[in-house]
Design a protein around this motif. Structure first.
Motif, PDB file in Angstrom:
ATOM      1  N   LYS A  72      34.995  41.400  34.764  1.00  0.00           N
ATOM      2  CA  LYS A  72      35.122  42.798  34.202  1.00  0.00           C
ATOM      3  C   LYS A  72      35.257  44.011  35.461  1.00  0.00           C
ATOM      4  O   LYS A  72      35.238  44.843  35.821  1.00  0.00           O
ATOM      5  N   ALA A  73      36.373  42.745  36.478  1.00  0.00           N
ATOM      6  CA  ALA A  73      37.795  43.399  36.949  1.00  0.00           C
ATOM      7  C   ALA A  73      38.623  44.524  36.714  1.00  0.00           C
ATOM      8  O   ALA A  73      38.678  44.504  35.375  1.00  0.00           O
ATOM      9  N   VAL A 106      39.719  33.273  34.516  1.00  0.00           N
ATOM     10  CA  VAL A 106      38.451  33.705  33.732  1.00  0.00           C
ATOM     11  C   VAL A 106      38.307  35.566  33.438  1.00  0.00           C
ATOM     12  O   VAL A 106      38.024  36.022  33.167  1.00  0.00           O
ATOM     13  N   ALA A 107      40.199  35.796  34.466  1.00  0.00           N
ATOM     14  CA  ALA A 107      40.074  38.006  34.211  1.00  0.00           C
ATOM     15  C   ALA A 107      41.005  37.875  34.248  1.00  0.00           C
ATOM     16  O   ALA A 107      41.945  36.962  35.116  1.00  0.00           O
ATOM     17  N   ALA A 108      42.038  38.871  33.812  1.00  0.00           N
ATOM     18  CA  ALA A 108      43.283  39.098  34.229  1.00  0.00           C
ATOM     19  C   ALA A 108      43.349  41.061  34.170  1.00  0.00           C
ATOM     20  O   ALA A 108      42.446  41.738  33.377  1.00  0.00           O
ATOM     21  N   VAL A 109      43.929  41.326  35.512  1.00  0.00           N
ATOM     22  CA  VAL A 109      43.533  42.828  35.285  1.00  0.00           C
ATOM     23  C   VAL A 109      46.115  43.409  36.026  1.00  0.00           C
ATOM     24  O   VAL A 109      46.304  43.107  37.133  1.00  0.00           O
ATOM     25  N   GLU A 110      45.534  43.597  34.952  1.00  0.00           N
ATOM     26  CA  GLU A 110      47.166  44.823  34.688  1.00  0.00           C
ATOM     27  C   GLU A 110      47.648  45.834  36.085  1.00  0.00           C
ATOM     28  O   GLU A 110      46.120  46.329  36.124  1.00  0.00           O
ATOM     29  N   VAL A 146      43.924  49.258  44.065  1.00  0.00           N
ATOM     30  CA  VAL A 146      43.006  48.715  44.399  1.00  0.00           C
ATOM     31  C   VAL A 146      42.249  48.593  43.486  1.00  0.00           C
ATOM     32  O   VAL A 146      41.463  49.262  42.100  1.00  0.00           O
ATOM     33  N   ILE A 147      41.967  47.008  43.247  1.00  0.00           N
ATOM     34  CA  ILE A 147      41.163  46.329  41.863  1.00  0.00           C
ATOM     35  C   ILE A 147      39.848  46.389  42.282  1.00  0.00           C
ATOM     36  O   ILE A 147      39.119  45.119  43.643  1.00  0.00           O
ATOM     37  N   LYS A 148      38.807  46.749  42.099  1.00  0.00           N
ATOM     38  CA  LYS A 148      37.022  46.276  41.946  1.00  0.00           C
ATOM     39  C   LYS A 148      36.877  44.921  41.085  1.00  0.00           C
ATOM     40  O   LYS A 148      37.244  45.075  39.989  1.00  0.00           O
ATOM     41  N   VAL A 149      36.407  43.635  42.111  1.00  0.00           N
ATOM     42  CA  VAL A 149      35.610  42.319  40.490  1.00  0.00           C
ATOM     43  C   VAL A 149      34.208  42.068  40.997  1.00  0.00           C
ATOM     44  O   VAL A 149      34.645  41.995  42.890  1.00  0.00           O
ATOM     45  N   PRO A 150      33.237  42.569  40.434  1.00  0.00           N
ATOM     46  CA  PRO A 150      32.242  41.851  40.710  1.00  0.00           C
ATOM     47  C   PRO A 150      31.909  40.727  41.370  1.00  0.00           C
ATOM     48  O   PRO A 150      32.545  40.151  39.887  1.00  0.00           O
TER      49      PRO A 150
END
Length: 500
Positions: free
Chosen positions: A243-244, A187-191, A233-237
């Motif tokens: 929207k991470a 559902v999500a990917a954050v570099e 630091v990643i914030k994941v709702p």
């Protein structure tokens, strides 16, 4: 999404000489399908050893000093209740996480989900093909988190290797929805800068914060520039994981040097890793504390504000620690065990030549309170059984065994096997149980053995790099009390208060 059908006791100690369209994952169930890892994410190749080392390994086996090739040995208080070999994910097995009746096992090629409702007969629920070493894994509620620490062409699960010198290359965190354990959904990917070697969850009700540990920047890498002296630091709702996003990069090692303020390594400190980030972090949410194992440094910090962690104390060991790898608090939060991964996990360091204080655990007491707390060294612990020089062996991932009034830990040592040890007396740690296999080879050093060994709901689970998932049971009056402690979720790097 593409669906594919898919004992004897050791005799004695020895002295062996020295993006939406791209978010695609392939689900695999047991069957004829085969997963082929991308060559760029393959672990280190076997290493040649001298003929004398080969001969000594064979002589040690013949003399009964070490187990035979692939032979299992263990202490009398350990029972080996199950082994599930690797299946279609052929890469190295890595870390473990737990939730209810499920175990989640990382692999360089993706991850595997087991039903462990009967620990003696674990069953594969799903296998997800998603190459991207080393696929450090954790879970929280309906979300699963996966680290990618190799340069990829994009964030999808069918990406390919691409040089880190190319700006379009991707590394970082992947997030899956696991509300349906048989069909995880990407559902999500954050570099993140320099990728994600490991990660640690700091969960709250609405969000999951992810501390991303990575290191080794290079001026030639557009997305991994020096100085790299902190963590992402990643914030994941929880209700909107898509929207991470990265919400900060707190600097843990401030300094005027272009390389930051961490341990400078060689030539100032020969044999010690230069600090260019952290390798692993363990948080203790019940106490708002965290311990960071950061290459050349060990740190204690406050996470009262999870987006802005604050360093309380920092220590170095420039005599016996080469690479600060991981950390574990005791239950009272007045001790931290740091591990030294001498040789990076690919070397033979459990031998007489290296000795008892290198490639070992360092036990530190936490003295004082609050922001005045200090880490004070007390002793080292290393397994008391020497291994052959064809066996990679060094301190690696472990967890507490929850017993009131005692500090007990189970720990992986690669081909050194699994050790259960007592550090209630910080100055006199001792082993109370063990399990291991003989060398994978007597001709070369193959990287193998237990990557992670964790205690969960009455059993020890080990993810063996080469041999698959092992399940062990310990029967010992010193650990029996732990059977009464049952967790609904366990990510070892998000250390729980077992008795709350």
């Amino acid at each position: 999404m593409i669906l594919l059908n898919v004992s004897r006791t050791r005799r004695r100690r020895l002295g062996v000489a020295a993006a939406a369209g791209g978010l695609l994952a392939a689900l695999l169930t047991a069957g004829p399908a085969a997963a082929i890892p991308d060559p760029g994410d393959s672990p280190a190749a076997p290493k040649d050893v001298s003929r004398s080392d080969q001969a000594e390994a064979r002589a040690a086996i013949k003399g009964g000093d070490i187990p035979g090739q692939d032979e299992i040995v263990h202490s009398a208080n350990i029972t080996h209740v199950a082994n599930i070999p690797k299946d279609v994910l052929s890469g190295f097995n890595t870390d473990l996480a737990f939730q209810g009746k499920y175990a989640f096992a990382g692999n360089y090629d993706g991850f595997r989900i087991f039903d462990i409702s009967n620990p003696k007969k674990p069953k594969t629920v799903a296998q997800v093909l998603c190459p991207g070493s080393q696929n450090d894994i954790s879970v929280s509620g309906n979300l699963l988190f996966l680290s990618t620490d190799s340069s990829r062409s994009d964030s999808s699960c069918n990406s390919t290797t691409q040089p880190a010198t190319e700006k379009s290359s991707w590394e970082g965190m992947k997030v899956f929805d696991i509300s349906d354990k048989r069909n995880p959904r990407y559902v999500a990917a954050v570099e993140t800068a320099c990728g994600s070697h490991t990660h640690t969850l700091v969960p709250d009700r609405k969000n999951v914060y992810v501390y991303v540990s990575s290191y080794s920047p290079n001026a030639a890498y557009p997305d991994c520039q020096p100085p790299h002296d902190g963590i992402s630091v990643i914030k994941v709702p929880r209700k909107a994981p898509q929207k991470a996003a990265v919400v900060g990069f707190p600097v843990l090692f401030p300094g005027e040097s272009p390389d930051g303020g961490g341990n400078p390594g060689a030539p100032t400190n020969p044999g010690v890793s230069k600090t260019t980030g952290c390798h692993d972090i363990t948080v203790l949410p019940s106490k708002d504390l965290a311990a960071g194992a950061c290459m050349g440094d060990g740190i204690l910090f406050s996470i009262k504000n999870p987006e802005r962690p604050k360093v309380i104390d920092r220590v170095q060991d420039n005599v016996n620690f080469a690479f600060w790898h991981s950390a574990t608090f005791n239950q009272k939060a007045n001790k931290v065990v740091f591990t030294d991964e001498l040789g990076g996990g690919g070397a033979a360091t459990c031998n007489a030549e290296i000795g008892p204080n290198r490639g070992a655990d360092g036990i530190y007491d936490i003295v004082g309170k609050g922001d005045r707390s200090k880490l004070v060294f007390r002793s080292y612990f290393k397994i008391p059984r020497h291994q052959a020089d064809t066996e990679n062996c060094v301190a690696h991932n472990g967890s507490l065994i929850p017993v009131r009034g005692r500090d007990l830990m189970v720990q992986a040592w690669y081909q050194g096997g699994i050790s259960v040890w007592d550090f209630t007396n910080s100055k006199k740690p001792k082993e109370i149980a063990y399990f291991e296999r003989g060398p994978l080879s007597t001709d070369q050093l193959d990287v193998a053995g237990s990557w992670s060994a964790y205690y969960y709901n009455g059993y020890i689970y080990s993810n063996d790099i080469a041999k698959g998932l092992d399940v062990l049971k310990i029967d010992d009056k010193r650990t029996d009390q732990a059977r009464k402690v049952h967790m609904q979720e366990l990510n070892v790097q998000t250390q729980p208060d077992y008795f709350d």
